[in-house]
Design a protein around this motif. Structure first.
Motif, PDB file in Angstrom:
ATOM      1  N   GLU A   1       0.819  -1.215   0.000  1.00 17.68           N
ATOM      2  CA  GLU A   1       0.000   0.000   0.000  1.00 17.68           C
ATOM      3  C   GLU A   1       0.853   1.266   0.000  1.00 17.68           C
ATOM      4  OE1 GLU A   1      -2.250   1.574   3.127  1.00 17.68           O
ATOM      5  OE2 GLU A   1      -0.798   1.061   4.647  1.00 17.68           O
ATOM      6  N   MET A   2       2.149   1.094   0.139  1.00 14.25           N
ATOM      7  CA  MET A   2       3.062   2.233   0.217  1.00 14.25           C
ATOM      8  C   MET A   2       2.865   3.195  -0.954  1.00 14.25           C
ATOM      9  SD  MET A   2       7.204   2.152   0.049  1.00 14.25           S
ATOM     10  CE  MET A   2       7.241   1.992  -1.730  1.00 14.25           C
ATOM     11  N   ASP A   3       2.748   4.455  -0.647  1.00 16.55           N
ATOM     12  CA  ASP A   3       2.612   5.521  -1.643  1.00 16.55           C
ATOM     13  C   ASP A   3       1.331   5.443  -2.469  1.00 16.55           C
ATOM     14  OD1 ASP A   3       5.029   6.575  -0.796  1.00 16.55           O
ATOM     15  OD2 ASP A   3       6.179   5.482  -2.295  1.00 16.55           O
ATOM     16  N   GLY A   4       0.348   4.665  -2.030  1.00 12.04           N
ATOM     17  CA  GLY A   4      -0.959   4.667  -2.668  1.00 12.04           C
ATOM     18  C   GLY A   4      -0.991   4.028  -4.049  1.00 12.04           C
ATOM     19  N   ALA A   5      -2.064   4.338  -4.751  1.00 15.77           N
ATOM     20  CA  ALA A   5      -2.309   3.753  -6.069  1.00 15.77           C
ATOM     21  C   ALA A   5      -1.247   4.212  -7.067  1.00 15.77           C
ATOM     22  CB  ALA A   5      -3.693   4.151  -6.559  1.00 15.77           C
ATOM     23  N   ARG A   6      -0.960   3.342  -7.984  1.00 12.77           N
ATOM     24  CA  ARG A   6      -0.028   3.610  -9.087  1.00 12.77           C
ATOM     25  C   ARG A   6       1.324   4.113  -8.596  1.00 12.77           C
ATOM     26  NH1 ARG A   6      -2.672   3.985 -14.569  1.00 12.77           N
ATOM     27  NH2 ARG A   6      -4.615   2.882 -14.205  1.00 12.77           N
ATOM     28  N   ASN A   7       1.789   3.511  -7.492  1.00 18.13           N
ATOM     29  CA  ASN A   7       3.090   3.862  -6.929  1.00 18.13           C
ATOM     30  C   ASN A   7       4.211   3.265  -7.782  1.00 18.13           C
ATOM     31  OD1 ASN A   7       3.917   1.155  -5.785  1.00 18.13           O
ATOM     32  ND2 ASN A   7       1.971   1.442  -4.718  1.00 18.13           N
TER      33      ASN A   7
END
Length: 161
Positions: free
Chosen positions: A104-110
């Protein structure tokens, strides 16, 4: 999330291995950056997807996966999935907590999502569905419902970067 409980752990791990079959990177971190990066690189260089253990990556404050390049993260995802589906470690706890947070780090499309192909993204989403279906008690015990949902939402978006 879709129900993947009909799949066993071995089947999900096979999906991950197939999706993330890739050559081993030459290095796993920006090893020339600092002593810490070099030490994490050496740890990851000394293992492969079959020999990585939770003792190598289990301490949240000294986790080499936090420093892994996108290629290294993708290379090790089958091993990280294996650790997450394993039992709680007596010292480090359940590895699923760390894996969910990495995903989940840095949210979507990380940056890690962007590096992966749509096939790989779907495999990660299936892994997260499987964790939700088969490790519900652990997800609740570690209070990870919101993080798991955010990770799944990010990785279930298998579209092009």
């Amino acid at each position: 999330m879709a129900d993947t409980s009909v799949m066993g752990d071995d089947e999900i791990l096979a999906v991950m291995r197939d999706a993330f079959a890739a050559p081993r990177p030459e290095h796993f971190t920006n090893f020339q950056h600092c002593c810490e990066c070099a030490e994490h690189d050496a740890t990851l260089m000394s293992r492969d997807i079959d020999t990585l253990t939770q003792d190598d990556v289990g301490m949240q404050s000294w986790d080499p996966i936090c420093f892994a390049t996108e290629e290294a993260f993708a290379y090790y995802l089958p091993a990280l999935a294996r650790l997450a589906l394993g039992p709680e470690h007596p010292q480090w706890g359940w590895y699923g907590e760390q894996l969910i947070r990495h995903l989940e780090m840095d949210g979507a499309r990380n940056r890690r999502w962007t590096h992966c192909s749509p096939v790989q993204r779907r495999a990660v989403a299936r892994l997260l569905e499987h964790i939700s279906d088969t490790r519900r008690d652990l997800v609740r015990a570690y209070d990870l419902e919101p993080e798991l949902l955010r990770a799944w939402e990010a990785w279930a978006d298998a579209g092009e970067a």
